[in-house]
Scaffold this motif. Sequence first.
Motif, PDB file in Angstrom:
ATOM      1  N   LEU A  44       0.835  -1.205   0.000  1.00 30.40           N
ATOM      2  CA  LEU A  44       0.000   0.000   0.000  1.00 30.40           C
ATOM      3  C   LEU A  44       0.869   1.254   0.000  1.00 30.40           C
ATOM      4  N   CYS A  45       0.625   2.119  -0.972  1.00 34.44           N
ATOM      5  CA  CYS A  45       1.342   3.394  -1.066  1.00 34.44           C
ATOM      6  C   CYS A  45       0.335   4.464  -1.461  1.00 34.44           C
ATOM      7  N   ILE A  46       0.036   5.377  -0.533  1.00 32.65           N
ATOM      8  CA  ILE A  46      -0.952   6.430  -0.764  1.00 32.65           C
ATOM      9  C   ILE A  46      -0.298   7.783  -0.534  1.00 32.65           C
ATOM     10  N   SER A  47      -0.473   8.684  -1.467  1.00 33.34           N
ATOM     11  CA  SER A  47       0.034  10.050  -1.357  1.00 33.34           C
ATOM     12  C   SER A  47      -1.091  11.006  -1.723  1.00 33.34           C
ATOM     13  N   CYS A  48      -1.653  11.650  -0.724  1.00 33.00           N
ATOM     14  CA  CYS A  48      -2.862  12.459  -0.921  1.00 33.00           C
ATOM     15  C   CYS A  48      -2.540  13.811  -1.563  1.00 33.00           C
ATOM     16  N   MET A  49      -3.484  14.280  -2.358  1.00 35.28           N
ATOM     17  CA  MET A  49      -3.415  15.612  -2.954  1.00 35.28           C
ATOM     18  C   MET A  49      -4.602  16.433  -2.490  1.00 35.28           C
ATOM     19  N   LYS A  50      -4.422  17.749  -2.414  1.00 33.35           N
ATOM     20  CA  LYS A  50      -5.517  18.647  -2.087  1.00 33.35           C
ATOM     21  C   LYS A  50      -6.369  18.871  -3.332  1.00 33.35           C
ATOM     22  N   ARG A  51      -7.550  19.459  -3.126  1.00 37.84           N
ATOM     23  CA  ARG A  51      -8.450  19.677  -4.263  1.00 37.84           C
ATOM     24  C   ARG A  51      -7.823  20.554  -5.328  1.00 37.84           C
ATOM     25  N   GLU A  52      -7.135  21.612  -4.891  1.00 33.30           N
ATOM     26  CA  GLU A  52      -6.556  22.522  -5.877  1.00 33.30           C
ATOM     27  C   GLU A  52      -5.331  21.933  -6.559  1.00 33.30           C
ATOM     28  N   GLU A  53      -4.883  20.734  -6.104  1.00 29.07           N
ATOM     29  CA  GLU A  53      -3.697  20.114  -6.675  1.00 29.07           C
ATOM     30  C   GLU A  53      -4.022  18.883  -7.520  1.00 29.07           C
ATOM     31  N   VAL A  54      -5.287  18.677  -7.817  1.00 28.51           N
ATOM     32  CA  VAL A  54      -5.694  17.452  -8.498  1.00 28.51           C
ATOM     33  C   VAL A  54      -5.096  17.349  -9.897  1.00 28.51           C
ATOM     34  N   SER A 115      11.009 -11.162   1.180  1.00 26.06           N
ATOM     35  CA  SER A 115      11.199 -10.313   2.359  1.00 26.06           C
ATOM     36  C   SER A 115      12.246  -9.250   2.048  1.00 26.06           C
ATOM     37  N   GLY A 116      12.060  -8.066   2.585  1.00 24.26           N
ATOM     38  CA  GLY A 116      13.000  -6.980   2.348  1.00 24.26           C
ATOM     39  C   GLY A 116      12.325  -5.631   2.474  1.00 24.26           C
ATOM     40  N   ILE A 117      12.976  -4.616   1.942  1.00 19.38           N
ATOM     41  CA  ILE A 117      12.481  -3.245   2.028  1.00 19.38           C
ATOM     42  C   ILE A 117      12.015  -2.799   0.639  1.00 19.38           C
ATOM     43  N   TYR A 118      10.768  -2.337   0.568  1.00 18.36           N
ATOM     44  CA  TYR A 118      10.188  -1.831  -0.668  1.00 18.36           C
ATOM     45  C   TYR A 118      10.050  -0.308  -0.540  1.00 18.36           C
ATOM     46  N   THR A 119      10.453   0.387  -1.584  1.00 11.93           N
ATOM     47  CA  THR A 119      10.380   1.846  -1.592  1.00 11.93           C
ATOM     48  C   THR A 119       9.463   2.306  -2.711  1.00 11.93           C
ATOM     49  N   CYS A 120       8.544   3.187  -2.343  1.00 11.12           N
ATOM     50  CA  CYS A 120       7.601   3.766  -3.303  1.00 11.12           C
ATOM     51  C   CYS A 120       7.932   5.250  -3.434  1.00 11.12           C
ATOM     52  N   ASN A 121       8.438   5.664  -4.591  1.00 12.41           N
ATOM     53  CA  ASN A 121       8.762   7.068  -4.857  1.00 12.41           C
ATOM     54  C   ASN A 121       7.703   7.687  -5.750  1.00 12.41           C
ATOM     55  N   ILE A 122       7.149   8.824  -5.322  1.00 10.64           N
ATOM     56  CA  ILE A 122       6.129   9.529  -6.101  1.00 10.64           C
ATOM     57  C   ILE A 122       6.659  10.899  -6.484  1.00 10.64           C
ATOM     58  N   PRO A 133       5.144  23.442 -10.244  1.00 10.62           N
ATOM     59  CA  PRO A 133       6.015  22.948  -9.173  1.00 10.62           C
ATOM     60  C   PRO A 133       6.067  21.427  -9.139  1.00 10.62           C
ATOM     61  N   LEU A 134       7.197  20.907  -8.629  1.00 14.22           N
ATOM     62  CA  LEU A 134       7.379  19.463  -8.467  1.00 14.22           C
ATOM     63  C   LEU A 134       7.245  19.095  -6.996  1.00 14.22           C
ATOM     64  N   PHE A 135       6.620  17.951  -6.765  1.00 13.33           N
ATOM     65  CA  PHE A 135       6.459  17.435  -5.408  1.00 13.33           C
ATOM     66  C   PHE A 135       6.917  15.981  -5.397  1.00 13.33           C
ATOM     67  N   THR A 136       7.793  15.644  -4.472  1.00 10.20           N
ATOM     68  CA  THR A 136       8.279  14.264  -4.360  1.00 10.20           C
ATOM     69  C   THR A 136       8.043  13.738  -2.952  1.00 10.20           C
ATOM     70  N   SER A 137       7.784  12.440  -2.854  1.00 11.77           N
ATOM     71  CA  SER A 137       7.609  11.793  -1.556  1.00 11.77           C
ATOM     72  C   SER A 137       7.999  10.330  -1.683  1.00 11.77           C
ATOM     73  N   SER A 138       8.307   9.708  -0.541  1.00 13.56           N
ATOM     74  CA  SER A 138       8.723   8.301  -0.533  1.00 13.56           C
ATOM     75  C   SER A 138       8.025   7.570   0.608  1.00 13.56           C
ATOM     76  N   ARG A 139       7.763   6.299   0.371  1.00 14.32           N
ATOM     77  CA  ARG A 139       7.193   5.429   1.394  1.00 14.32           C
ATOM     78  C   ARG A 139       8.049   4.174   1.472  1.00 14.32           C
ATOM     79  N   LEU A 140       8.424   3.786   2.694  1.00 16.06           N
ATOM     80  CA  LEU A 140       9.201   2.570   2.908  1.00 16.06           C
ATOM     81  C   LEU A 140       8.320   1.506   3.539  1.00 16.06           C
ATOM     82  N   ILE A 141       8.426   0.274   3.032  1.00 19.78           N
ATOM     83  CA  ILE A 141       7.658  -0.854   3.569  1.00 19.78           C
ATOM     84  C   ILE A 141       8.642  -1.972   3.903  1.00 19.78           C
TER      85      ILE A 141
END
Length: 215
Positions: A44-54, A115-122, A133-141
């Motif tokens: 599961l990798c979720i990165s929320c956006m605001k309404r004005e950023e859709v 088994s291991g570490i999964y990285t989700c880059n957005i 503008p650019l927006f980046t984020s990462s999630r580690l599992i």
Amino acid sequence: MAALPRLVCASSLVLVVWAGFCSAVCVEVPSETEAVQGKHMKLLCISCMKREEVTASTVVEWFYRPEGGKDEPIYEYRKTNHEFPSRFSGRLQWNGSKDMQDVSITVLNVTLNDSGIYTCNITREFEFEIHRPLFTSSRLIHLTVVEEAGEDFTSVISEIMMYILLVFLTLWLLIEMVYCYRKVSKAEEAAQENATDYLAIPSENKENCAVPVEE
């Protein structure tokens, strides 16, 4: 007893309102970290956006790092899906949403070697009139694969609470039945006593008890 249906209806209404409210809101829920061998596992990798950023173009990159190893690309979404050659070849499935707020993937037929570490880059490029503008984020599992599923502590607690509730409702029902039975019994005893007292009165007294009727 009538209070119980009202309570159930009120609870259902609250759940419906709560579900309707939550369905319109993006919540960044963390992914599960334990998978069972041979089953499917959604990373599961979720990165929320605001309404004005859709309005934005989104690029998603998934990496896998075994214990003591290095990150290796396994999956990418850049307008189209692309699976990199790896130990997961043929076992990765896109599981994201159309609005690209949920960018999850599913690993099919999980093995112990997964088994291991999964990285989700957005990476998002927002399409505003003045600037982009650019927006980046990462999630580690940190995923651990086990041979058999262990008993979920939450489900055990829920089952115990269900049995406690059933016992409570059963006792409450028994108490209500006993109370109603005693109430009816007392009413019948009082009616019998009144009838017995009336029959015990001599007949002449009964005639004297009659109210004279004026002509």
